[in-house]
Design a protein around this motif. Structure first.
Motif, PDB file in Angstrom:
ATOM      1  N   MET A  73       0.857  -1.186   0.000  1.00 35.55           N
ATOM      2  CA  MET A  73       0.000   0.000   0.000  1.00 35.55           C
ATOM      3  C   MET A  73       0.886   1.227   0.000  1.00 35.55           C
ATOM      4  N   GLY A  74       0.290   2.378  -0.322  1.00 32.17           N
ATOM      5  CA  GLY A  74       1.034   3.621  -0.355  1.00 32.17           C
ATOM      6  C   GLY A  74       1.318   4.175   1.026  1.00 32.17           C
ATOM      7  N   VAL A  75       2.241   5.119   1.078  1.00 29.48           N
ATOM      8  CA  VAL A  75       2.664   5.723   2.336  1.00 29.48           C
ATOM      9  C   VAL A  75       1.497   6.380   3.061  1.00 29.48           C
ATOM     10  N   GLU A  76       0.624   7.077   2.339  1.00 28.77           N
ATOM     11  CA  GLU A  76      -0.504   7.758   2.981  1.00 28.77           C
ATOM     12  C   GLU A  76      -1.497   6.759   3.557  1.00 28.77           C
ATOM     13  N   ASP A  77      -1.734   5.665   2.843  1.00 35.03           N
ATOM     14  CA  ASP A  77      -2.626   4.633   3.373  1.00 35.03           C
ATOM     15  C   ASP A  77      -2.070   4.031   4.648  1.00 35.03           C
ATOM     16  N   MET A  78      -0.768   3.747   4.656  1.00 37.85           N
ATOM     17  CA  MET A  78      -0.177   3.172   5.864  1.00 37.85           C
ATOM     18  C   MET A  78      -0.180   4.169   7.011  1.00 37.85           C
ATOM     19  N   ALA A  87      -2.566   6.216   7.760  1.00 34.76           N
ATOM     20  CA  ALA A  87      -3.889   6.106   8.385  1.00 34.76           C
ATOM     21  C   ALA A  87      -4.002   4.816   9.194  1.00 34.76           C
ATOM     22  N   ILE A  88      -3.456   3.727   8.671  1.00 35.50           N
ATOM     23  CA  ILE A  88      -3.489   2.453   9.387  1.00 35.50           C
ATOM     24  C   ILE A  88      -2.617   2.522  10.633  1.00 35.50           C
ATOM     25  N   ARG A  89      -1.449   3.159  10.518  1.00 34.99           N
ATOM     26  CA  ARG A  89      -0.563   3.301  11.679  1.00 34.99           C
ATOM     27  C   ARG A  89      -1.271   4.038  12.809  1.00 34.99           C
ATOM     28  N   ASP A  90      -2.027   5.061  12.470  1.00 39.12           N
ATOM     29  CA  ASP A  90      -2.776   5.805  13.491  1.00 39.12           C
ATOM     30  C   ASP A  90      -3.770   4.892  14.200  1.00 39.12           C
ATOM     31  N   ARG A  91      -4.454   4.034  13.445  1.00 42.74           N
ATOM     32  CA  ARG A  91      -5.400   3.105  14.066  1.00 42.74           C
ATOM     33  C   ARG A  91      -4.684   2.055  14.913  1.00 42.74           C
ATOM     34  N   ILE A  92      -3.533   1.567  14.451  1.00 37.32           N
ATOM     35  CA  ILE A  92      -2.767   0.607  15.244  1.00 37.32           C
ATOM     36  C   ILE A  92      -2.395   1.217  16.593  1.00 37.32           C
ATOM     37  N   GLU A  93      -1.951   2.465  16.569  1.00 35.60           N
ATOM     38  CA  GLU A  93      -1.522   3.127  17.803  1.00 35.60           C
ATOM     39  C   GLU A  93      -2.690   3.425  18.732  1.00 35.60           C
ATOM     40  N   ARG A  94      -3.880   3.701  18.167  1.00 32.69           N
ATOM     41  CA  ARG A  94      -5.047   4.061  18.984  1.00 32.69           C
ATOM     42  C   ARG A  94      -5.858   2.846  19.408  1.00 32.69           C
ATOM     43  N   GLU A  95      -5.993   1.844  18.530  1.00 28.71           N
ATOM     44  CA  GLU A  95      -6.951   0.769  18.758  1.00 28.71           C
ATOM     45  C   GLU A  95      -6.317  -0.568  19.137  1.00 28.71           C
ATOM     46  N   VAL A  96      -5.091  -0.817  18.677  1.00 20.25           N
ATOM     47  CA  VAL A  96      -4.503  -2.144  18.842  1.00 20.25           C
ATOM     48  C   VAL A  96      -3.505  -2.185  19.995  1.00 20.25           C
ATOM     49  N   LEU A 120      -4.379  -6.786   7.142  1.00 18.46           N
ATOM     50  CA  LEU A 120      -3.048  -6.406   6.680  1.00 18.46           C
ATOM     51  C   LEU A 120      -2.253  -7.616   6.233  1.00 18.46           C
ATOM     52  N   ILE A 121      -2.264  -8.682   7.025  1.00 16.01           N
ATOM     53  CA  ILE A 121      -1.412  -9.829   6.726  1.00 16.01           C
ATOM     54  C   ILE A 121      -2.090 -10.858   5.824  1.00 16.01           C
ATOM     55  N   ALA A 122      -3.391 -10.707   5.602  1.00 18.91           N
ATOM     56  CA  ALA A 122      -4.114 -11.624   4.719  1.00 18.91           C
ATOM     57  C   ALA A 122      -4.607 -10.917   3.472  1.00 18.91           C
ATOM     58  N   SER A 123      -3.951  -9.831   3.099  1.00 16.32           N
ATOM     59  CA  SER A 123      -4.393  -9.074   1.931  1.00 16.32           C
ATOM     60  C   SER A 123      -4.120  -9.860   0.655  1.00 16.32           C
ATOM     61  N   PRO A 124      -4.947  -9.686  -0.372  1.00 11.68           N
ATOM     62  CA  PRO A 124      -4.684 -10.340  -1.662  1.00 11.68           C
ATOM     63  C   PRO A 124      -3.308 -10.003  -2.215  1.00 11.68           C
ATOM     64  N   GLU A 125      -2.805  -8.801  -1.929  1.00 13.52           N
ATOM     65  CA  GLU A 125      -1.498  -8.395  -2.425  1.00 13.52           C
ATOM     66  C   GLU A 125      -0.394  -9.310  -1.898  1.00 13.52           C
TER      67      GLU A 125
END
Length: 261
Positions: free
Chosen positions: A38-43, A45-54, A79-84
């Protein structure tokens, strides 16, 4: 480091594969990549959720909230089961794929060196067949302790000894058997990952920078591999595997459904 923009979502139909030459390279060198999930901007947003929710919650393993959070957070599972990722792994181990562990490798400034090691030395799996990915959540450079690998080192088992003082692990590969001159730095932009064999020698230096280095690793195998003790170290009581592709015709391991949220 390269920069990138958010990518179009990858579906099962559009999932990337591997060429025959890439498969040969994996068997010859023990790794592939980097690839971009995924792109830097997408990650970001995900990083923010990891830090807040996980990371603030304990999850399935109260002793270690960094381990196997794909079992209780759909965000990590996806994240770890993505089709990519799975599209490439299918070319290496087939359609039937099980995730048996994941881990957030978070190294704050001042974090200890992880010594050279082969992962198979530590794992309770039989036969020892595994493929791992390591995905950058933060920007990962030599300055903040990127993973280093030794291409081709997966071709033989290297004995492990008690670690020297100051290491993050209790055992390390015999230093006399590690050719550090051949080491490759795996610098990654957020959202990039590499794939590697269970016997590939790798390590990371102490983080002497003022920037955190967070990565997410995941461990994949096939259903005929038995996790010998799902309740004991390095796993934990209640641990389970998750089928992320194909089917499980063997029923050897405790399984769980992907989390709903």
């Amino acid at each position: 480091m390269q920069t990138s923009v958010p990518l179009q979502p990858v579906t099962e139909r559009s999932a990337p594969s591997l060429s025959r030459e890439e498969v040969r390279q994996f068997h010859h060198l023990g790794y592939l990549g980097p690839y971009t999930a995924m792109g830097v901007e997408d990650m970001a947003a995900i990083r923010d959720r990891i830090e807040r929710e996980v990371l603030p919650t304990t999850g399935w393993n109260a002793r270690n909230p960094l381990q196997s959070r794909h079992l209780d957070h759909r965000l990590v599972h996806d994240l770890i089961a993505s089709p990519e990722i799975l599209g490439r792994l299918r070319r290496l181990i087939g359609e039937d794929i099980v995730v048996w562990a994941s881990y957030f490798f978070t190294k704050e400034p001042g974090g200890k060196e992880i010594p050279w090691h082969q992962d198979a030395n530590f794992w309770p799996i039989e036969p020892p067949l595994n493929i791992s990915i390591w995905m950058a959540v933060d920007e990962v450079t030599t300055e903040n302790s990127c993973v280093q690998i030794v291409p081709g080192s997966h071709r033989r088992v290297i004995r492990h000894l008690p670690s020297r003082d100051g290491m993050a692990f209790g055992e390390e590969a015999d230093p006399a058997e590690v050719d550090t001159d051949a080491a490759v730095d795996m610098e990654l932009s957020p959202g990039q990952y590499f794939i590697f064999n269970e016997r590939l020698l790798h390590h990371s230096n102490a983080n002497t920078s003022d920037r955190r280095r967070m990565g997410l690793s995941a461990r994949y195998t096939v259903p005929f591999v038995n996790i010998l003790d799902q309740d004991g170290p390095p796993l934990f009581p209640g641990h389970a595997c998750v089928l992320v592709s194909g089917s499980d015709r063997f029923g050897l391991n405790r399984m769980a459904e992907p989390p709903s949220a």
